[in-house]
Design a protein around this motif. Structure first.
Motif, mmCIF file in Angstrom:
data_model
loop_
_atom_site.group_PDB
_atom_site.id
_atom_site.type_symbol
_atom_site.label_atom_id
_atom_site.label_comp_id
_atom_site.label_asym_id
_atom_site.label_seq_id
_atom_site.Cartn_x
_atom_site.Cartn_y
_atom_site.Cartn_z
ATOM 1 N N THR A 47 0.734 -1.193 0.113
ATOM 2 C CA THR A 47 -0.283 -0.154 -0.214
ATOM 3 C C THR A 47 0.817 1.179 0.015
ATOM 4 O O THR A 47 0.601 2.209 -0.455
ATOM 5 C CB THR A 47 -0.875 0.032 1.141
ATOM 6 N N LEU A 48 2.062 1.125 0.372
ATOM 7 C CA LEU A 48 3.030 2.354 0.659
ATOM 8 C C LEU A 48 3.515 2.627 -0.927
ATOM 9 O O LEU A 48 3.460 3.808 -1.395
ATOM 10 C CB LEU A 48 4.324 1.953 1.314
ATOM 11 N N VAL A 49 4.005 1.557 -1.797
ATOM 12 C CA VAL A 49 4.261 1.704 -3.121
ATOM 13 C C VAL A 49 3.167 2.584 -3.670
ATOM 14 O O VAL A 49 3.325 3.259 -4.714
ATOM 15 C CB VAL A 49 4.570 0.576 -3.803
ATOM 16 N N VAL A 50 1.888 1.864 -3.648
ATOM 17 C CA VAL A 50 0.542 2.630 -4.215
ATOM 18 C C VAL A 50 0.432 3.939 -4.139
ATOM 19 O O VAL A 50 0.166 4.928 -4.711
ATOM 20 C CB VAL A 50 -0.638 1.726 -3.697
ATOM 21 N N ALA A 51 0.391 4.319 -2.609
ATOM 22 C CA ALA A 51 0.412 5.590 -2.128
ATOM 23 C C ALA A 51 1.341 6.598 -2.705
ATOM 24 O O ALA A 51 0.946 7.657 -3.145
ATOM 25 C CB ALA A 51 0.519 5.676 -0.619
ATOM 26 N N VAL A 52 2.616 6.244 -2.729
ATOM 27 C CA VAL A 52 3.619 7.048 -3.133
ATOM 28 C C VAL A 52 3.381 7.041 -4.719
ATOM 29 O O VAL A 52 3.715 8.438 -5.309
ATOM 30 C CB VAL A 52 5.146 6.541 -3.000
ATOM 31 N N ALA A 53 3.121 6.169 -5.453
ATOM 32 C CA ALA A 53 2.986 6.375 -6.714
ATOM 33 C C ALA A 53 2.016 7.207 -7.120
ATOM 34 O O ALA A 53 1.821 8.221 -7.997
ATOM 35 C CB ALA A 53 2.720 4.957 -7.446
ATOM 36 N N LEU A 54 0.587 7.290 -6.495
ATOM 37 C CA LEU A 54 -0.277 8.134 -6.717
ATOM 38 C C LEU A 54 -0.189 9.577 -6.094
ATOM 39 O O LEU A 54 -0.657 10.396 -6.751
ATOM 40 C CB LEU A 54 -1.530 7.715 -5.922
ATOM 41 N N SER A 55 1.021 9.894 -5.480
ATOM 42 C CA SER A 55 1.194 11.173 -4.757
ATOM 43 C C SER A 55 2.002 11.970 -5.775
ATOM 44 O O SER A 55 2.161 13.260 -5.630
ATOM 45 C CB SER A 55 2.156 10.744 -3.437
ATOM 46 N N ARG A 99 -6.573 8.780 -14.481
ATOM 47 C CA ARG A 99 -6.610 7.580 -15.444
ATOM 48 C C ARG A 99 -5.437 6.825 -15.551
ATOM 49 O O ARG A 99 -5.391 5.639 -15.598
ATOM 50 C CB ARG A 99 -7.116 8.153 -16.905
ATOM 51 N N ASN A 100 -4.320 7.741 -15.652
ATOM 52 C CA ASN A 100 -3.055 6.958 -16.262
ATOM 53 C C ASN A 100 -2.724 6.358 -14.516
ATOM 54 O O ASN A 100 -2.018 5.092 -14.841
ATOM 55 C CB ASN A 100 -2.083 7.948 -16.283
ATOM 56 N N LYS A 101 -2.771 6.724 -13.611
ATOM 57 C CA LYS A 101 -2.340 6.089 -12.427
ATOM 58 C C LYS A 101 -3.100 4.927 -12.080
ATOM 59 O O LYS A 101 -2.647 4.103 -11.476
ATOM 60 C CB LYS A 101 -2.573 7.147 -11.326
ATOM 61 N N ALA A 102 -4.363 4.976 -12.445
ATOM 62 C CA ALA A 102 -5.247 3.467 -12.173
ATOM 63 C C ALA A 102 -4.705 2.487 -12.976
ATOM 64 O O ALA A 102 -4.474 1.375 -12.711
ATOM 65 C CB ALA A 102 -6.636 3.848 -12.493
ATOM 66 N N LYS A 103 -4.015 2.963 -14.312
ATOM 67 C CA LYS A 103 -3.694 1.973 -15.149
ATOM 68 C C LYS A 103 -2.351 1.334 -14.428
ATOM 69 O O LYS A 103 -1.981 0.092 -14.480
ATOM 70 C CB LYS A 103 -3.172 2.415 -16.470
ATOM 71 N N ASN A 104 -1.450 2.260 -14.017
ATOM 72 C CA ASN A 104 -0.126 1.974 -13.366
ATOM 73 C C ASN A 104 -0.215 1.279 -12.137
ATOM 74 O O ASN A 104 0.358 0.131 -12.014
ATOM 75 C CB ASN A 104 0.664 3.171 -13.059
ATOM 76 N N VAL A 105 -1.352 1.432 -11.388
ATOM 77 C CA VAL A 105 -1.689 0.684 -10.186
ATOM 78 C C VAL A 105 -1.772 -0.948 -10.381
ATOM 79 O O VAL A 105 -1.309 -1.699 -9.853
ATOM 80 C CB VAL A 105 -2.645 1.087 -9.123
ATOM 81 N N ILE A 106 -2.827 -0.942 -11.623
ATOM 82 C CA ILE A 106 -3.030 -2.320 -12.022
ATOM 83 C C ILE A 106 -1.869 -2.935 -12.882
ATOM 84 O O ILE A 106 -1.520 -4.200 -12.252
ATOM 85 C CB ILE A 106 -4.255 -2.404 -12.909
ATOM 86 N N ALA A 107 -0.852 -2.299 -13.262
ATOM 87 C CA ALA A 107 -0.001 -2.871 -14.016
ATOM 88 C C ALA A 107 1.115 -3.426 -12.961
ATOM 89 O O ALA A 107 1.745 -4.248 -13.253
ATOM 90 C CB ALA A 107 0.637 -1.834 -15.038
ATOM 91 N N ARG A 129 11.476 -0.937 -11.914
ATOM 92 C CA ARG A 129 10.693 -1.579 -13.196
ATOM 93 C C ARG A 129 9.259 -1.808 -12.986
ATOM 94 O O ARG A 129 8.530 -1.814 -14.168
ATOM 95 C CB ARG A 129 11.309 -3.043 -12.919
ATOM 96 N N LEU A 130 8.860 -1.342 -11.926
ATOM 97 C CA LEU A 130 7.440 -1.211 -11.699
ATOM 98 C C LEU A 130 6.711 -0.138 -12.408
ATOM 99 O O LEU A 130 7.263 0.952 -12.223
ATOM 100 C CB LEU A 130 6.928 -1.265 -9.984
ATOM 101 N N PRO A 131 5.704 -0.281 -13.178
ATOM 102 C CA PRO A 131 4.919 0.796 -13.798
ATOM 103 C C PRO A 131 4.575 1.960 -12.885
ATOM 104 O O PRO A 131 3.983 1.641 -11.938
ATOM 105 C CB PRO A 131 3.667 0.250 -14.516
ATOM 106 N N GLY A 132 5.043 3.221 -13.289
ATOM 107 C CA GLY A 132 4.410 4.354 -12.478
ATOM 108 C C GLY A 132 5.560 4.511 -11.220
ATOM 109 O O GLY A 132 5.366 5.332 -10.282
ATOM 110 N N VAL A 133 6.646 3.766 -10.962
ATOM 111 C CA VAL A 133 7.607 3.801 -9.813
ATOM 112 C C VAL A 133 8.826 4.543 -10.624
ATOM 113 O O VAL A 133 9.479 3.472 -11.269
ATOM 114 C CB VAL A 133 7.842 2.606 -9.168
ATOM 115 N N GLY A 134 9.307 5.415 -10.191
ATOM 116 C CA GLY A 134 10.504 6.014 -10.504
ATOM 117 C C GLY A 134 11.435 5.989 -9.282
ATOM 118 O O GLY A 134 11.288 5.660 -8.360
ATOM 119 N N ARG A 135 12.791 6.724 -9.682
ATOM 120 C CA ARG A 135 13.730 6.775 -8.618
ATOM 121 C C ARG A 135 13.251 7.131 -7.236
ATOM 122 O O ARG A 135 13.646 6.632 -6.146
ATOM 123 C CB ARG A 135 15.113 7.365 -9.094
ATOM 124 N N LYS A 136 12.476 8.335 -7.361
ATOM 125 C CA LYS A 136 12.134 9.059 -6.126
ATOM 126 C C LYS A 136 11.201 7.867 -5.204
ATOM 127 O O LYS A 136 11.374 8.033 -4.117
ATOM 128 C CB LYS A 136 11.431 10.367 -6.423
#
Length: 242
Positions: A47-55, A99-107, A129-136
């Motif tokens: 859930t932390l990965v998802v939350a940070v990706a959404l932020s 919209r794009n974030k929802a796609k990344n969360v599923i991917a 390597r995870l979609p929507g997850v960068g270095r930060k």
């Protein structure tokens, strides 16, 4: 024909505080917030990965409002996949780029299940390597969830690092490199949170609260803002006397 001039190499900006003042700066921030942590709400590394990706391009407050009900029904990648992209989208429509974030969360959920056995990976290379997850995002997860001494440079940390002279740089990567080099070992674990929270609540972009700053005397920022209460007091309720 004459040879074109050789381009000059840009000099890397050097920290201006020095080791002693750098240690004093971190000690003061640590005294302000002895147990710093992210303000994003989460229950496990996933859930932390998802939350940070959404932020990204959103506030922590906004993300927390959106994920409150989302994480109640989907706190694992398997449950998120069962919810589906449209189901995720319904929960995060108040967040920018939803919209794009929802796609990344599923991917990213699918990749965690397929390639990592349903567990969040614990290395930066695997996380990015995870979609929507960068270095930060990866650095935040490594620091917060797994206790790694990583520093994720966002706009707040970038500003504080440059203003104070702690770790000047023209790009987030330059600042991250400087912070890695100058931060004393005993402060590396909490450095990310101390700097981001200081930038969020004290060293703000437009009107930093320099009069209420614990590192005011260490900071190299020249245009320190005066205490508005003192200014009002000195003028009186109707301004200066004739």
């Amino acid at each position: 024909m004459s040879k074109p001039p050789t381009p000059r190499k840009r000099k890397r900006r050097s920290p201006t505080l020095g080791p002693e003042k750098t240690a004093q700066l971190y000690a003061a921030l640590a005294e302000d917030r002895p147990a710093p942590r992210t303000e994003l709400e989460y229950s496990n590394p996933y859930t932390l990965v998802v939350a940070v990706a959404l932020s990204a391009q959103a506030t922590d407050v906004g993300v927390n409002k959106a994920t409150k009900t989302l994480f109640e029904i989907a706190d694992t990648p398997e449950k998120m996949l069962a919810l589906g992209e449209e189901g995720v989208a319904d929960h995060i429509k108040t967040i920018g780029l939803w919209r794009n974030k929802a796609k990344n969360v599923i991917a990213l959920s699918q990749m965690i299940v397929d390639e990592f056995g349903g567990e969040v990976p614990q290395t930066r290379d695997e996380l990015t390597r995870l979609p929507g997850v960068g270095r930060k995002t990866a650095n935040v997860v490594l620091n917060e969830a797994f206790g790694h001494e990583t520093i994720a440079v966002d706009t707040h940390i970038f500003r504080v690092s440059n203003r104070t002279g702690l770790a000047p740089g023209k790009t987030p990567d330059e600042v991250e490199d400087q912070l890695e080099r100058v931060t004393p070992p005993e402060f590396k674990k909490g450095a990310h949170h101390w700097l981001i929270l200081h930038g969020r609540y004290t060293c703000m972009a437009r009107k930093p609260k320099c009069w209420d700053c614990s590192i005011r005397d260490i900071c190299k920022f020249k245009d320190k803002t005066p205490d508005p209460a003192r200014k009002t007091s000195s003028l009186g309720p109707k301004g200066p006397s004739a």
